[in-house]
Write a protein that holds these residues in place. Structure first.
Motif, PDB file in Angstrom:
ATOM      1  N   THR A   3      -4.534  -0.817  -4.751  1.00 25.64           N
ATOM      2  CA  THR A   3      -4.626  -0.886  -3.302  1.00 25.64           C
ATOM      3  C   THR A   3      -5.646  -1.927  -2.885  1.00 25.64           C
ATOM      4  O   THR A   3      -6.499  -2.337  -3.680  1.00 25.64           O
ATOM      5  CB  THR A   3      -5.029   0.468  -2.691  1.00 25.64           C
ATOM      6  OG1 THR A   3      -6.299   0.858  -3.213  1.00 25.64           O
ATOM      7  CG2 THR A   3      -4.010   1.545  -2.992  1.00 25.64           C
ATOM      8  N   GLY A  66      -8.143  -0.042   6.756  1.00 30.12           N
ATOM      9  CA  GLY A  66      -6.846   0.469   6.334  1.00 30.12           C
ATOM     10  C   GLY A  66      -6.676   0.252   4.842  1.00 30.12           C
ATOM     11  O   GLY A  66      -7.009  -0.818   4.331  1.00 30.12           O
ATOM     12  N   GLU A  67      -6.190   1.255   4.150  1.00 25.89           N
ATOM     13  CA  GLU A  67      -5.917   1.136   2.713  1.00 25.89           C
ATOM     14  C   GLU A  67      -4.418   0.935   2.534  1.00 25.89           C
ATOM     15  O   GLU A  67      -3.606   1.700   3.067  1.00 25.89           O
ATOM     16  CB  GLU A  67      -6.369   2.399   1.983  1.00 25.89           C
ATOM     17  CG  GLU A  67      -6.171   2.322   0.489  1.00 25.89           C
ATOM     18  CD  GLU A  67      -6.695   3.545  -0.253  1.00 25.89           C
ATOM     19  OE1 GLU A  67      -6.663   3.534  -1.486  1.00 25.89           O
ATOM     20  OE2 GLU A  67      -7.118   4.510   0.405  1.00 25.89           O
ATOM     21  N   TYR A  68      -4.060  -0.111   1.788  1.00 22.35           N
ATOM     22  CA  TYR A  68      -2.660  -0.470   1.599  1.00 22.35           C
ATOM     23  C   TYR A  68      -2.345  -0.633   0.123  1.00 22.35           C
ATOM     24  O   TYR A  68      -3.081  -1.299  -0.604  1.00 22.35           O
ATOM     25  CB  TYR A  68      -2.335  -1.778   2.333  1.00 22.35           C
ATOM     26  CG  TYR A  68      -2.519  -1.667   3.819  1.00 22.35           C
ATOM     27  CD1 TYR A  68      -1.475  -1.202   4.614  1.00 22.35           C
ATOM     28  CD2 TYR A  68      -3.724  -1.998   4.416  1.00 22.35           C
ATOM     29  CE1 TYR A  68      -1.637  -1.085   5.988  1.00 22.35           C
ATOM     30  CE2 TYR A  68      -3.899  -1.882   5.793  1.00 22.35           C
ATOM     31  CZ  TYR A  68      -2.853  -1.421   6.566  1.00 22.35           C
ATOM     32  OH  TYR A  68      -3.020  -1.300   7.915  1.00 22.35           O
ATOM     33  N   GLU A  69      -1.229  -0.050  -0.277  1.00 17.86           N
ATOM     34  CA  GLU A  69      -0.745  -0.202  -1.648  1.00 17.86           C
ATOM     35  C   GLU A  69      -0.088  -1.571  -1.784  1.00 17.86           C
ATOM     36  O   GLU A  69       0.700  -1.996  -0.927  1.00 17.86           O
ATOM     37  CB  GLU A  69       0.256   0.902  -1.963  1.00 17.86           C
ATOM     38  CG  GLU A  69       0.678   0.954  -3.400  1.00 17.86           C
ATOM     39  CD  GLU A  69       1.594   2.135  -3.685  1.00 17.86           C
ATOM     40  OE1 GLU A  69       2.278   2.067  -4.714  1.00 17.86           O
ATOM     41  OE2 GLU A  69       1.626   3.087  -2.902  1.00 17.86           O
ATOM     42  N   LEU A  70      -0.412  -2.281  -2.863  1.00  8.06           N
ATOM     43  CA  LEU A  70       0.161  -3.601  -3.103  1.00  8.06           C
ATOM     44  C   LEU A  70       1.631  -3.498  -3.493  1.00  8.06           C
ATOM     45  O   LEU A  70       2.062  -2.522  -4.110  1.00  8.06           O
ATOM     46  CB  LEU A  70      -0.605  -4.325  -4.209  1.00  8.06           C
ATOM     47  CG  LEU A  70      -2.038  -4.720  -3.866  1.00  8.06           C
ATOM     48  CD1 LEU A  70      -2.737  -5.269  -5.096  1.00  8.06           C
ATOM     49  CD2 LEU A  70      -2.063  -5.737  -2.742  1.00  8.06           C
ATOM     50  N   ASP A  71       2.383  -4.527  -3.142  1.00 17.34           N
ATOM     51  CA  ASP A  71       3.805  -4.646  -3.483  1.00 17.34           C
ATOM     52  C   ASP A  71       4.635  -3.489  -2.938  1.00 17.34           C
ATOM     53  O   ASP A  71       5.628  -3.082  -3.528  1.00 17.34           O
ATOM     54  CB  ASP A  71       4.000  -4.758  -5.003  1.00 17.34           C
ATOM     55  CG  ASP A  71       3.322  -5.987  -5.566  1.00 17.34           C
ATOM     56  OD1 ASP A  71       3.345  -7.035  -4.895  1.00 17.34           O
ATOM     57  OD2 ASP A  71       2.760  -5.904  -6.676  1.00 17.34           O
ATOM     58  N   LYS A  72       4.228  -2.961  -1.794  1.00 16.32           N
ATOM     59  CA  LYS A  72       4.966  -1.881  -1.142  1.00 16.32           C
ATOM     60  C   LYS A  72       5.131  -2.245   0.329  1.00 16.32           C
ATOM     61  O   LYS A  72       4.170  -2.659   0.985  1.00 16.32           O
ATOM     62  CB  LYS A  72       4.205  -0.563  -1.257  1.00 16.32           C
ATOM     63  CG  LYS A  72       4.898   0.576  -0.571  1.00 16.32           C
ATOM     64  CD  LYS A  72       4.123   1.858  -0.681  1.00 16.32           C
ATOM     65  CE  LYS A  72       4.872   2.945   0.075  1.00 16.32           C
ATOM     66  NZ  LYS A  72       4.074   4.148   0.228  1.00 16.32           N
ATOM     67  N   ASP A  73       6.350  -2.097   0.856  1.00 15.19           N
ATOM     68  CA  ASP A  73       6.577  -2.328   2.274  1.00 15.19           C
ATOM     69  C   ASP A  73       5.763  -1.319   3.072  1.00 15.19           C
ATOM     70  O   ASP A  73       5.796  -0.111   2.783  1.00 15.19           O
ATOM     71  CB  ASP A  73       8.056  -2.177   2.624  1.00 15.19           C
ATOM     72  CG  ASP A  73       8.926  -3.237   1.959  1.00 15.19           C
ATOM     73  OD1 ASP A  73       8.385  -4.297   1.583  1.00 15.19           O
ATOM     74  OD2 ASP A  73      10.137  -2.996   1.815  1.00 15.19           O
ATOM     75  N   GLN A  74       5.067  -1.796   4.074  1.00 11.78           N
ATOM     76  CA  GLN A  74       4.255  -0.913   4.904  1.00 11.78           C
ATOM     77  C   GLN A  74       5.001  -0.452   6.152  1.00 11.78           C
ATOM     78  O   GLN A  74       4.637   0.539   6.767  1.00 11.78           O
ATOM     79  CB  GLN A  74       2.946  -1.612   5.303  1.00 11.78           C
ATOM     80  CG  GLN A  74       2.120  -2.064   4.116  1.00 11.78           C
ATOM     81  CD  GLN A  74       1.704  -0.926   3.204  1.00 11.78           C
ATOM     82  OE1 GLN A  74       1.290   0.126   3.674  1.00 11.78           O
ATOM     83  NE2 GLN A  74       1.812  -1.128   1.907  1.00 11.78           N
ATOM     84  N   TRP A  75       6.028  -1.190   6.517  1.00 13.09           N
ATOM     85  CA  TRP A  75       6.865  -0.823   7.668  1.00 13.09           C
ATOM     86  C   TRP A  75       8.289  -0.826   7.173  1.00 13.09           C
ATOM     87  O   TRP A  75       8.827  -1.875   6.822  1.00 13.09           O
ATOM     88  CB  TRP A  75       6.690  -1.858   8.782  1.00 13.09           C
ATOM     89  CG  TRP A  75       7.309  -1.434  10.079  1.00 13.09           C
ATOM     90  CD1 TRP A  75       8.645  -1.301  10.347  1.00 13.09           C
ATOM     91  CD2 TRP A  75       6.632  -1.089  11.266  1.00 13.09           C
ATOM     92  NE1 TRP A  75       8.853  -0.901  11.637  1.00 13.09           N
ATOM     93  CE2 TRP A  75       7.603  -0.757  12.238  1.00 13.09           C
ATOM     94  CE3 TRP A  75       5.296  -1.023  11.635  1.00 13.09           C
ATOM     95  CZ2 TRP A  75       7.280  -0.382  13.523  1.00 13.09           C
ATOM     96  CZ3 TRP A  75       4.987  -0.649  12.936  1.00 13.09           C
ATOM     97  CH2 TRP A  75       5.970  -0.334  13.854  1.00 13.09           C
ATOM     98  N   ASP A  76       8.894   0.337   7.129  1.00 10.18           N
ATOM     99  CA  ASP A  76      10.238   0.398   6.540  1.00 10.18           C
ATOM    100  C   ASP A  76      11.313   0.821   7.526  1.00 10.18           C
ATOM    101  O   ASP A  76      12.403   1.242   7.143  1.00 10.18           O
ATOM    102  CB  ASP A  76      10.238   1.312   5.310  1.00 10.18           C
ATOM    103  CG  ASP A  76       9.813   2.731   5.628  1.00 10.18           C
ATOM    104  OD1 ASP A  76       9.472   3.017   6.789  1.00 10.18           O
ATOM    105  OD2 ASP A  76       9.818   3.562   4.713  1.00 10.18           O
TER     106      ASP A  76
END
Length: 82
Positions: A3, A66-76
């Motif tokens: 992340t 904000g914590e975001y996972e890499l290589d994952k769409d954040q808005w789907d």
């Protein structure tokens, strides 16, 4: 899971318009918090230095992490303009 931590600063202007500043992307929560500490002394930021919890805080002006996972769409999903 890898992340990143995104730091932004929001200042709500008179009339309700939002002014968002992108501060940076960091490898750890500690580095994100350190970035906030470095900015809190500067003009504008020192007027709204709080770390905001978007769930519990009524005052929206301040820093956000904000914590975001890499290589994952954040808005789907799509969106609708009204």
């Amino acid at each position: 899971m890898k992340t990143v931590f995104v730091v932004e600063h929001l200042h709500v202007l008179p009339g309700g318009q939002e002014n968002v500043k992108f501060i940076g992307v960091y490898r750890s929560s500690e580095a994100a918090h350190a970035a906030i500490e470095r900015r809190k002394v500067h003009p504008g930021f020192r007027d709204h230095p709080r770390l905001i919890d978007p769930i519990t805080d009524d005052d929206e002006s301040g820093f956000y992490i904000g914590e975001y996972e890499l290589d994952k769409d954040q808005w789907d999903e799509g969106f609708v303009t009204v």
